[in-house]
Motif scaffolding. Structure first.
Motif, mmCIF file in Angstrom:
data_model
loop_
_atom_site.group_PDB
_atom_site.id
_atom_site.type_symbol
_atom_site.label_atom_id
_atom_site.label_comp_id
_atom_site.label_asym_id
_atom_site.label_seq_id
_atom_site.Cartn_x
_atom_site.Cartn_y
_atom_site.Cartn_z
ATOM 1 N N TRP A 28 30.883 -7.614 31.603
ATOM 2 C CA TRP A 28 32.229 -8.125 31.390
ATOM 3 C C TRP A 28 32.241 -9.213 30.312
ATOM 4 C CZ3 TRP A 28 36.925 -6.617 32.889
ATOM 5 C CH2 TRP A 28 37.980 -7.532 32.771
ATOM 6 N N TYR A 29 31.231 -10.075 30.334
ATOM 7 C CA TYR A 29 31.176 -11.170 29.374
ATOM 8 C C TYR A 29 30.381 -10.822 28.118
ATOM 9 C CZ TYR A 29 33.209 -14.045 33.000
ATOM 10 O OH TYR A 29 34.051 -14.551 33.942
ATOM 11 N N ALA A 30 29.920 -9.597 27.965
ATOM 12 C CA ALA A 30 29.137 -9.198 26.795
ATOM 13 C C ALA A 30 29.898 -9.374 25.472
ATOM 14 C CB ALA A 30 28.646 -7.763 26.947
ATOM 15 N N PRO A 31 31.209 -9.073 25.388
ATOM 16 C CA PRO A 31 31.888 -9.311 24.108
ATOM 17 C C PRO A 31 31.884 -10.777 23.695
ATOM 18 C CG PRO A 31 33.185 -7.828 25.451
ATOM 19 C CD PRO A 31 32.071 -8.323 26.317
ATOM 20 N N PHE A 32 32.043 -11.688 24.651
ATOM 21 C CA PHE A 32 31.987 -13.108 24.308
ATOM 22 C C PHE A 32 30.589 -13.508 23.845
ATOM 23 C CE2 PHE A 32 31.251 -17.562 25.521
ATOM 24 C CZ PHE A 32 32.183 -18.159 24.695
ATOM 25 N N MET A 33 29.559 -12.977 24.516
ATOM 26 C CA MET A 33 28.191 -13.288 24.093
ATOM 27 C C MET A 33 27.914 -12.733 22.698
ATOM 28 S SD MET A 33 26.021 -12.648 27.541
ATOM 29 C CE MET A 33 26.904 -12.693 29.068
ATOM 30 N N ALA A 34 28.447 -11.563 22.390
ATOM 31 C CA ALA A 34 28.281 -10.991 21.047
ATOM 32 C C ALA A 34 29.026 -11.822 20.009
ATOM 33 C CB ALA A 34 28.770 -9.547 21.032
ATOM 34 N N TRP A 35 30.212 -12.335 20.377
ATOM 35 C CA TRP A 35 30.989 -13.200 19.486
ATOM 36 C C TRP A 35 30.207 -14.467 19.157
ATOM 37 C CZ3 TRP A 35 34.602 -13.991 16.098
ATOM 38 C CH2 TRP A 35 35.252 -15.203 15.989
ATOM 39 N N VAL A 36 29.619 -15.093 20.162
ATOM 40 C CA VAL A 36 28.829 -16.310 19.946
ATOM 41 C C VAL A 36 27.579 -15.983 19.131
ATOM 42 C CG1 VAL A 36 27.513 -18.137 21.080
ATOM 43 C CG2 VAL A 36 29.715 -17.455 21.998
ATOM 44 N N GLY A 37 26.955 -14.845 19.415
ATOM 45 C CA GLY A 37 25.774 -14.448 18.645
ATOM 46 C C GLY A 37 26.099 -14.184 17.186
ATOM 47 N N GLY A 38 27.236 -13.541 16.936
ATOM 48 C CA GLY A 38 27.648 -13.304 15.549
ATOM 49 C C GLY A 38 27.962 -14.598 14.818
ATOM 50 N N LEU A 39 28.610 -15.529 15.517
ATOM 51 C CA LEU A 39 28.893 -16.822 14.887
ATOM 52 C C LEU A 39 27.614 -17.613 14.634
ATOM 53 C CD1 LEU A 39 32.079 -18.046 16.768
ATOM 54 C CD2 LEU A 39 31.902 -17.304 14.399
ATOM 55 N N SER A 40 26.622 -17.457 15.493
ATOM 56 C CA SER A 40 25.386 -18.226 15.312
ATOM 57 C C SER A 40 24.603 -17.758 14.091
ATOM 58 C CB SER A 40 24.516 -18.146 16.556
ATOM 59 O OG SER A 40 23.982 -16.848 16.715
ATOM 60 N N THR A 41 24.796 -16.505 13.673
ATOM 61 C CA THR A 41 24.111 -16.061 12.463
ATOM 62 C C THR A 41 24.718 -16.687 11.215
ATOM 63 O OG1 THR A 41 25.534 -14.123 12.248
ATOM 64 C CG2 THR A 41 23.475 -13.849 13.475
ATOM 65 N N VAL A 42 25.989 -17.076 11.302
ATOM 66 C CA VAL A 42 26.664 -17.661 10.146
ATOM 67 C C VAL A 42 26.641 -19.185 10.194
ATOM 68 C CG1 VAL A 42 28.866 -17.805 8.906
ATOM 69 C CG2 VAL A 42 28.160 -15.646 9.945
ATOM 70 N N PHE A 43 26.975 -19.758 11.359
ATOM 71 C CA PHE A 43 27.181 -21.206 11.454
ATOM 72 C C PHE A 43 26.062 -21.964 12.151
ATOM 73 C CE2 PHE A 43 31.479 -19.407 11.249
ATOM 74 C CZ PHE A 43 31.913 -20.046 10.100
#
Length: 110
Positions: free
Chosen positions: A51-66
């Motif tokens: 259920w929370y996998a999209p949020f974890m993917a969002w944070v992971g994607g942001l961590s590659t940039v920021f």
């Protein structure tokens, strides 16, 4: 967990000896209920991770940039998007906007 359940079962047996109306459950019933609780906990863990996998993917994607600013930005970016949506549509949608309504629905698991 099994150690705590065993200790509680032994206390229940001791209470059953001193209290005449109290009958402790059979050991196989105890084991069956512990297996059911363990299976429920495992399924609940897997479903909540999905259920929370999209949020974890969002944070992971942001961590590659920021980098280390990814967690605060994971909350700031959708918050700003919902505020901008509310301003642009003059608050005609649901309270907080459609983005905020969707995120509020996703935040509630269960």
């Amino acid at each position: 967990m099994a150690l705590v359940a065993t200790a509680a079962y032994l206390v229940l047996i001791e209470a059953g000896v001193s209290l005449l109306g109290l009958t402790p459950m059979a050991p196989l019933t105890l084991v069956a209920s512990l297996v059911q609780v363990a299976m429920f906990a495992a399924v609940n863990l897997v479903l909540s991770l999905l259920w929370y996998a999209p949020f974890m993917a969002w944070v992971g994607g942001l961590s590659t940039v920021f980098g280390r600013w990814s967690l605060p930005l994971a909350f700031v970016i959708p918050g700003l998007a919902s505020v901008i949506e509310n301003i642009v549509f003059l608050g005609q949608g649901p309270r907080g906007g459609y983005i905020w309504a969707y995120l509020g629905q996703r935040w509630q698991f269960g």
